[in-house]
Motif scaffolding. Structure first.
Motif, mmCIF file in Angstrom:
data_model
loop_
_atom_site.group_PDB
_atom_site.id
_atom_site.type_symbol
_atom_site.label_atom_id
_atom_site.label_comp_id
_atom_site.label_asym_id
_atom_site.label_seq_id
_atom_site.Cartn_x
_atom_site.Cartn_y
_atom_site.Cartn_z
ATOM 1 N N ARG A 116 1.264 59.018 -79.063
ATOM 2 C CA ARG A 116 0.555 59.722 -78.085
ATOM 3 C C ARG A 116 1.222 59.599 -76.854
ATOM 4 N NH1 ARG A 116 -3.588 56.865 -77.941
ATOM 5 N NH2 ARG A 116 -4.915 58.078 -79.714
ATOM 6 N N GLN A 117 1.679 58.256 -76.434
ATOM 7 C CA GLN A 117 2.538 58.179 -75.189
ATOM 8 C C GLN A 117 4.008 58.972 -75.160
ATOM 9 O OE1 GLN A 117 1.418 56.717 -72.660
ATOM 10 N NE2 GLN A 117 3.129 56.658 -71.408
ATOM 11 N N VAL A 118 4.459 58.999 -76.167
ATOM 12 C CA VAL A 118 5.742 59.876 -76.106
ATOM 13 C C VAL A 118 5.342 61.287 -76.314
ATOM 14 C CG1 VAL A 118 7.765 60.479 -78.043
ATOM 15 C CG2 VAL A 118 6.837 58.190 -77.751
ATOM 16 N N ARG A 119 4.491 61.844 -76.655
ATOM 17 C CA ARG A 119 4.109 63.152 -76.692
ATOM 18 C C ARG A 119 3.818 63.503 -75.276
ATOM 19 N NH1 ARG A 119 1.106 63.619 -80.792
ATOM 20 N NH2 ARG A 119 -0.906 62.773 -80.061
ATOM 21 N N ARG A 149 14.080 60.750 -82.971
ATOM 22 C CA ARG A 149 14.760 61.193 -81.809
ATOM 23 C C ARG A 149 14.130 60.917 -80.480
ATOM 24 N NH1 ARG A 149 16.332 65.404 -83.618
ATOM 25 N NH2 ARG A 149 18.372 64.911 -84.458
ATOM 26 N N ALA A 150 12.938 61.548 -80.564
ATOM 27 C CA ALA A 150 12.023 61.386 -79.193
ATOM 28 C C ALA A 150 11.734 59.796 -78.991
ATOM 29 C CB ALA A 150 10.566 62.315 -79.486
ATOM 30 N N SER A 151 11.229 59.222 -80.047
ATOM 31 C CA SER A 151 11.343 57.805 -79.772
ATOM 32 C C SER A 151 12.622 57.143 -79.041
ATOM 33 C CB SER A 151 10.648 56.986 -81.053
ATOM 34 O OG SER A 151 9.628 57.625 -81.463
ATOM 35 N N TRP A 170 5.311 48.796 -73.786
ATOM 36 C CA TRP A 170 5.921 49.939 -74.659
ATOM 37 C C TRP A 170 7.134 49.455 -75.288
ATOM 38 C CZ3 TRP A 170 2.207 52.968 -75.831
ATOM 39 C CH2 TRP A 170 1.185 53.217 -74.906
ATOM 40 N N SER A 171 7.901 48.715 -74.862
ATOM 41 C CA SER A 171 9.116 48.578 -75.688
ATOM 42 C C SER A 171 9.072 47.831 -77.108
ATOM 43 C CB SER A 171 10.067 47.492 -74.814
ATOM 44 O OG SER A 171 9.427 46.281 -74.520
ATOM 45 N N HIS A 172 8.314 46.988 -77.142
ATOM 46 C CA HIS A 172 8.208 46.511 -78.509
ATOM 47 C C HIS A 172 7.520 47.611 -79.616
ATOM 48 C CE1 HIS A 172 4.079 45.731 -77.317
ATOM 49 N NE2 HIS A 172 3.726 45.408 -78.439
ATOM 50 N N GLN A 173 6.626 48.235 -78.899
ATOM 51 C CA GLN A 173 6.201 49.251 -79.912
ATOM 52 C C GLN A 173 7.070 50.490 -80.144
ATOM 53 O OE1 GLN A 173 2.183 50.875 -78.813
ATOM 54 N NE2 GLN A 173 1.711 48.912 -77.811
ATOM 55 N N ALA A 174 7.997 50.710 -79.371
ATOM 56 C CA ALA A 174 9.175 51.709 -79.443
ATOM 57 C C ALA A 174 10.081 51.160 -80.491
ATOM 58 C CB ALA A 174 9.814 51.940 -78.146
ATOM 59 N N ILE A 178 10.814 52.662 -84.329
ATOM 60 C CA ILE A 178 12.209 53.071 -84.845
ATOM 61 C C ILE A 178 12.571 52.216 -86.149
ATOM 62 C CG2 ILE A 178 14.518 52.820 -84.078
ATOM 63 C CD1 ILE A 178 13.578 53.374 -81.105
ATOM 64 N N LEU A 179 12.343 50.984 -86.380
ATOM 65 C CA LEU A 179 12.556 50.345 -87.261
ATOM 66 C C LEU A 179 11.857 50.836 -88.669
ATOM 67 C CD1 LEU A 179 12.905 46.617 -85.978
ATOM 68 C CD2 LEU A 179 14.734 48.159 -86.660
ATOM 69 N N ASP A 180 10.392 51.114 -88.282
ATOM 70 C CA ASP A 180 9.638 51.724 -89.421
ATOM 71 C C ASP A 180 10.378 52.853 -90.001
ATOM 72 O OD1 ASP A 180 7.227 51.102 -90.883
ATOM 73 O OD2 ASP A 180 6.665 53.214 -90.074
ATOM 74 N N ALA A 181 10.786 53.975 -88.901
ATOM 75 C CA ALA A 181 11.173 55.101 -89.365
ATOM 76 C C ALA A 181 12.575 55.126 -89.936
ATOM 77 C CB ALA A 181 11.589 56.033 -88.020
#
Length: 362
Positions: A116-119, A149-151, A170-174, A178-181
């Motif tokens: 949601r934050q990225v969007r 890419r957006a993340s 937000w950094s650790h959620q990013a 990314i690792l999950d993707a």
């Protein structure tokens, strides 16, 4: 008799005339009040203009409401993070940090909150660029690369202000996203070429930002925070090895610049500090992850050989600076010695190119 008949006809005539006059007056009044055709068309145009104006005002109000909602959501999620992510900053063995088990528990609520934050950030960016396109972040497999890419863009922009309160939140959620993707892409056996391009860009940008952080009081802490982000991302071998490659190439470039730079130049201390933080980053990766990388499915020996050759090349560049500062070469020798030791412990790494192994051990 005749006079009676004449009187009756006169009365009928008078009544007929009266009715005709009354009807004439009624018809004239109706014609006077009826508008001409051109007046009717003008009235319709004014009515539609009024409706269009109302719709425009309604759209403006809705946009204002949307901005207020977005601002409230941003304020709600911008509180400082108090989680485990930045515990033991700058220490070895991040795998042993308290709370690390939560890295494997990628919660759906955090995923939705992060997306949601990225969007919202993407919408603001596209609105500022006067673009009508919209980024849809869904679970559709065709959207996964765009989500990644957006993340990555979100994290890189976040590192522009590493001392901001929202950075820790937000950094650790990013990083988790990314690792999950990346893990999902590897597990599904998809084409990794687009992902590798994104990872290369991420590695180069973060290494550059780590070496060109904000000037002033928060500069040193900002460098270590970005270094810590790279260490977390490096738990995945395809990311960590590319970061080592980018860091070792940066060391070679700095060594070459320092060789022809006056020590009294204003930017000399910054370049000197960057060399140490880059060497330290490589040591973190090698000591914490190299054995695990060699056992992972996504480990590529070609990339391993490339960054080993790169750090050996960086050592040659630092050797030329030994007369100025012998610590450079000592720290790099420690990293290379640790790499050789761990390669000797992993059977899979002993099947590499003999020329690379020979250079590493001798």
């Amino acid at each position: 008799m005749a006079s009676n008949t004449t009187a009756g006809s006169d009365e009928s005539l008078k009544l007929a005339l009266a009715m005709a006059l009354l009807r004439s007056k009624l018809l004239k009044g109706t014609c006077d009040t009826r508008q001409p055709p051109y007046a009717t068309s003008d009235s319709e145009a004014l009515k539609w203009k009024h409706k269009a104006k109302e719709r425009k005002q309604e759209i403006i109000r809705l946009k204002q409401d949307l901005v207020e909602v977005e601002d409230r959501m941003h304020h709600e999620f911008s509180a400082s993070c108090r989680c485990y992510f930045f515990d033991s900053l700058g220490k070895l063995s991040p795998n042993k940090l308290s709370g690390e088990v939560f890295d494997q528990r990628f919660k759906d609520v955090l995923r939705r909150r992060f997306l949601r934050q990225v969007r919202l950030k993407e919408r603001r960016k596209r609105r500022n660029e006067d673009s009508t396109q919209r980024l849809f972040l869904s679970d559709n497999k065709d959207e996964e690369i765009e989500q990644l890419r957006a993340s990555v863009d979100f994290l890189v922009e976040l590192c522009d202000t590493p001392d901001d309160a929202s950075f820790a939140n937000w950094s650790h959620q990013a990083v988790d996203f990314i690792l999950d993707a990346i893990n999902n892409t590897l597990s599904k056996g998809k084409n990794m070429e687009p992902v590798e391009g994104i990872i290369d860009s991420l590695s180069l940008h973060l290494v550059r930002k780590m070496c060109t952080t904000l000037q002033g009081k928060a500069c040193h802490d900002a460098q270590f925070h970005i270094q810590h982000l790279l260490r977390k991302l490096g738990s995945e071998s395809c990311v960590g090895q590319r970061v080592i490659l980018a860091a070792s190439q940066k060391i070679s470039l700095l060594a070459e610049n320092l060789l022809f730079l006056d020590p009294f130049e204003s930017n000399f201390p910054e370049m000197h500090s960057n060399l140490y933080i880059l060497i330290q980053l490589i040591e973190f990766f090698v000591s914490d992850y190299l054995i695990n990388w060699s056992k992972a499915n996504g480990f590529t020996t070609e990339l391993f050989e490339e960054w080993v050759n790169s750090i050996l090349h960086a050592r040659k560049g630092l050797q030329l600076l030994e007369s100025r500062c012998g610590l450079y070469i000592l720290y790099m020798d420690r990293v290379i010695g640790l790499t050789a030791k761990l390669v000797g412990q992993a059977e899979s790494l002993q099947k590499l190119n003999p020329n690379v192994l020979q250079r590493l051990f001798f």
